[in-house]
Design a protein around this motif. Structure first.
Motif, PDB file in Angstrom:
ATOM      1  N   GLN A   1       0.983  -1.184  -0.051  1.00  0.00           N
ATOM      2  CA  GLN A   1      -0.075  -0.127   0.114  1.00  0.00           C
ATOM      3  C   GLN A   1       0.857   1.344  -0.153  1.00  0.00           C
ATOM      4  OE1 GLN A   1      -2.349  -0.524   3.383  1.00  0.00           O
ATOM      5  NE2 GLN A   1      -3.909  -1.778   2.287  1.00  0.00           N
TER       6      GLN A   1
ATOM      7  N   GLN B   1       2.253   1.493  -3.530  1.00  0.00           N
ATOM      8  CA  GLN B   1       1.393   1.872  -4.570  1.00  0.00           C
ATOM      9  C   GLN B   1       0.923   3.388  -4.272  1.00  0.00           C
ATOM     10  OE1 GLN B   1      -1.535  -1.166  -3.930  1.00  0.00           O
ATOM     11  NE2 GLN B   1      -0.848  -2.079  -5.677  1.00  0.00           N
ATOM     12  N   GLY B   2       1.235   4.023  -3.126  1.00  0.00           N
ATOM     13  CA  GLY B   2       0.906   5.289  -2.943  1.00  0.00           C
ATOM     14  C   GLY B   2       2.107   6.319  -3.045  1.00  0.00           C
TER      15      GLY B   2
ATOM     16  N   THR C   1       0.993   2.818  -8.723  1.00  0.00           N
ATOM     17  CA  THR C   1      -0.421   2.028  -8.611  1.00  0.00           C
ATOM     18  C   THR C   1      -0.173   0.665  -9.303  1.00  0.00           C
ATOM     19  OG1 THR C   1      -1.251   3.358 -10.232  1.00  0.00           O
ATOM     20  CG2 THR C   1      -1.581   3.964  -8.058  1.00  0.00           C
TER      21      THR C   1
ATOM     22  N   ASN D   1       2.661  -4.528  -8.402  1.00  0.00           N
ATOM     23  CA  ASN D   1       1.661  -5.365  -7.569  1.00  0.00           C
ATOM     24  C   ASN D   1       2.391  -6.714  -7.365  1.00  0.00           C
ATOM     25  OD1 ASN D   1      -0.686  -6.766  -6.046  1.00  0.00           O
ATOM     26  ND2 ASN D   1      -1.920  -5.494  -7.766  1.00  0.00           N
TER      27      ASN D   1
END
Length: 169
Positions: free
Chosen positions: A93, A96-97, A146, A149
């Protein structure tokens, strides 16, 4: 393309039993290994755009020592409380930020979260990222953070003081 460098803090001291886990400093070996690994990253031409560290004393000290070797001011390192003993999902998280402008980030943190994150990001079975160990992972299809993953990265290197014969004892 995005690149992540996961750096586990240097070996920490257990000398003072009164200290909380969060406040433990680097021990003698950590103070030797961390600059060595910083010099290795310099030799490998690793130049992260963004620096993020757990706010725990041993991780912050590791980040500052590596920054010194890479000629980066400690004011460029972002301290983040949520990296302290974070789970892989929390670490993802955070990643991704990140700012879209940065193409590479070095993240200083703790096990077991870092080892688990590295395994999940690049599908390489890491049994343990040792203290002062660093893993480079590249995401060739990620235009933005973003897009990063699990199961999409490629390990570009895995280094630790024990993997390098010239490391301090």
């Amino acid at each position: 393309m995005k690149t992540i460098y996961l750096f586990r803090h240097g070996k920490s001291s257990w000398k003072d039993a009164q200290l909380s886990d969060f406040d433990r400093p680097l021990n003698k070996r950590g103070k030797q290994d961390v600059p060595f690994m910083g010099q290795l990253l310099l030799y490998m031409n690793v130049k992260p755009d963004l620096w993020i560290s757990s706010s725990a004393k041993r991780a912050w000290s590791t980040a500052k020592r590596v920054a010194t070797e890479l000629k980066v001011g400690k004011e460029n390192i972002i301290k983040m409380d949520r990296l302290y003993h974070a789970e892989p999902e929390t670490l993802l998280q955070v990643i991704q930020g990140l700012s879209v402008t940065a193409s590479s980030v070095i993240l200083f943190g703790h096990n077991p979260g870092l080892t688990e994150l590295a395994t999940l990001l690049c599908d390489y079975e890491f049994t343990d990222i040792p203290t002062s160990g660093v893993v480079g992972i590249q995401f060739s299809k990620a235009a933005n953070w973003t897009d990063v993953n699990f199961h999409q990265g490629k390990m570009i290197f895995f280094e630790s003081p024990k993997n390098n014969s010239s490391a301090p004892e």
